[in-house]
Design a protein around this motif. Structure first.
Motif, short mmCIF file in Angstrom:
data_model
loop_
_atom_site.label_atom_id
_atom_site.label_comp_id
_atom_site.label_asym_id
_atom_site.label_seq_id
_atom_site.Cartn_x
_atom_site.Cartn_y
_atom_site.Cartn_z
N VAL A 12 -10.73 7.42 7.31
CA VAL A 12 -10.37 6.06 6.91
C VAL A 12 -10.56 5.91 5.41
CG1 VAL A 12 -10.87 3.60 7.27
CG2 VAL A 12 -11.13 5.18 9.15
N CYS A 13 -9.78 5.02 4.82
CA CYS A 13 -9.97 4.70 3.40
C CYS A 13 -11.43 4.32 3.20
CB CYS A 13 -9.08 3.52 2.99
SG CYS A 13 -7.32 3.89 2.99
N VAL A 61 -10.66 8.96 0.88
CA VAL A 61 -10.64 8.86 2.33
C VAL A 61 -11.92 9.51 2.82
CG1 VAL A 61 -9.46 9.62 4.43
CG2 VAL A 61 -8.13 8.83 2.46
N LEU A 104 -0.62 0.09 11.47
CA LEU A 104 -2.04 -0.01 11.12
C LEU A 104 -2.80 -0.70 12.23
CD1 LEU A 104 -4.58 0.08 9.34
CD2 LEU A 104 -3.71 -1.96 8.16
N CYS A 136 -7.11 -0.62 3.79
CA CYS A 136 -5.86 -0.32 4.48
C CYS A 136 -4.91 -1.53 4.54
CB CYS A 136 -6.13 0.16 5.90
SG CYS A 136 -7.12 1.65 6.01
N SER A 137 -5.44 -2.71 4.79
CA SER A 137 -4.59 -3.89 4.92
C SER A 137 -3.82 -4.16 3.64
CB SER A 137 -5.42 -5.12 5.31
OG SER A 137 -5.90 -4.99 6.63
N ASP A 187 -1.36 6.25 4.51
CA ASP A 187 -0.78 6.23 3.17
C ASP A 187 -0.92 7.60 2.52
OD1 ASP A 187 0.24 4.07 1.11
OD2 ASP A 187 -0.98 5.52 0.02
N CYS A 204 -5.54 8.86 5.27
CA CYS A 204 -6.16 7.88 6.15
C CYS A 204 -5.43 7.86 7.48
CB CYS A 204 -6.14 6.50 5.49
SG CYS A 204 -6.77 5.17 6.54
N TRP A 209 -5.64 5.52 9.66
CA TRP A 209 -5.28 4.16 10.04
C TRP A 209 -4.06 3.67 9.28
CZ3 TRP A 209 -10.66 1.30 10.53
CH2 TRP A 209 -11.35 1.84 11.62
N CYS A 210 -4.04 3.75 7.95
CA CYS A 210 -2.89 3.24 7.20
C CYS A 210 -1.85 4.32 6.91
CB CYS A 210 -3.32 2.54 5.91
SG CYS A 210 -3.99 3.62 4.63
N LEU A 245 -2.40 7.28 -1.76
CA LEU A 245 -3.67 6.60 -1.99
C LEU A 245 -4.28 6.95 -3.33
CD1 LEU A 245 -5.47 6.84 1.46
CD2 LEU A 245 -4.68 4.79 0.33
#
Length: 161
Positions: A114-115, A92, A148, A120-121, A85, A80, A82-83, A88
């Motif tokens: 993106v996930c 994604v 993020l 992501c949060s 990670d 991802c 954005w995060c 995961l």
């Protein structure tokens, strides 16, 4: 993220037509969201396959983004954007978004990985594993939360928001 209303969300979109905004379905459980644990609000629209939305605070205002999910999933294990990670457990997905204003009207887009569930949060709030003796896991988590927010806001800026 500060709590927002349906009206706030609908008024925030920078790259969607009035029709697209009026057709959007809010995420399930919208009234019960824990806004303190969200860096952005992202969701897929159950009425429109491959259509998704993300809303983020940018420079003191709310920016909504209409996203279009790619038809095919990535064949390799993607990270991802954005995060960021690497552990995961969810998919994604590549999402493209029409740019705001004249650029978008002539077909310009930007894309990102993106996930798929926009989780992501939650991902960045998990304590990372102990990397070495003395590693400050809390500081690493805080840094992931900060990054993020930066990545989502950078995407919104790339749209012309």
């Amino acid at each position: 993220m500060l709590p927002v209303t349906e009206r706030d969300i609908r008024a925030s979109f920078v790259n969607a037509s009035r029709k697209e905004v009026s057709d959007l379905t809010l995420p399930a459980g919208f009234a019960d969201l824990d806004w303190d644990r969200l860096d952005y609000l992202g969701w897929s629209d159950p009425k429109f396959p491959r259509r998704a939305y993300a809303v983020v605070e940018l420079d003191g205002r709310l920016v909504g983004m209409l996203l279009q999910q790619a038809e095919q999933r990535t064949s390799a294990r993607a990270q991802c954007s954005w995060c960021e990670d690497v552990m995961l457990t969810n998919d994604v997905q590549f999402f493209a978004a029409r740019k705001a204003g004249p650029a978008g009207r002539k077909g310009d887009t930007v894309g990102t990985l993106v996930c798929a569930n926009f989780g992501c949060s939650a991902v960045v709030r998990k304590l990372p594993p102990l990397a070495y003796e003395g590693f400050d896991r809390e500081a690493a988590r805080d840094e992931r939360i900060r990054r993020l927010g930066e990545h989502v806001r950078a995407f919104a800026r790339a749209l012309g928001a």
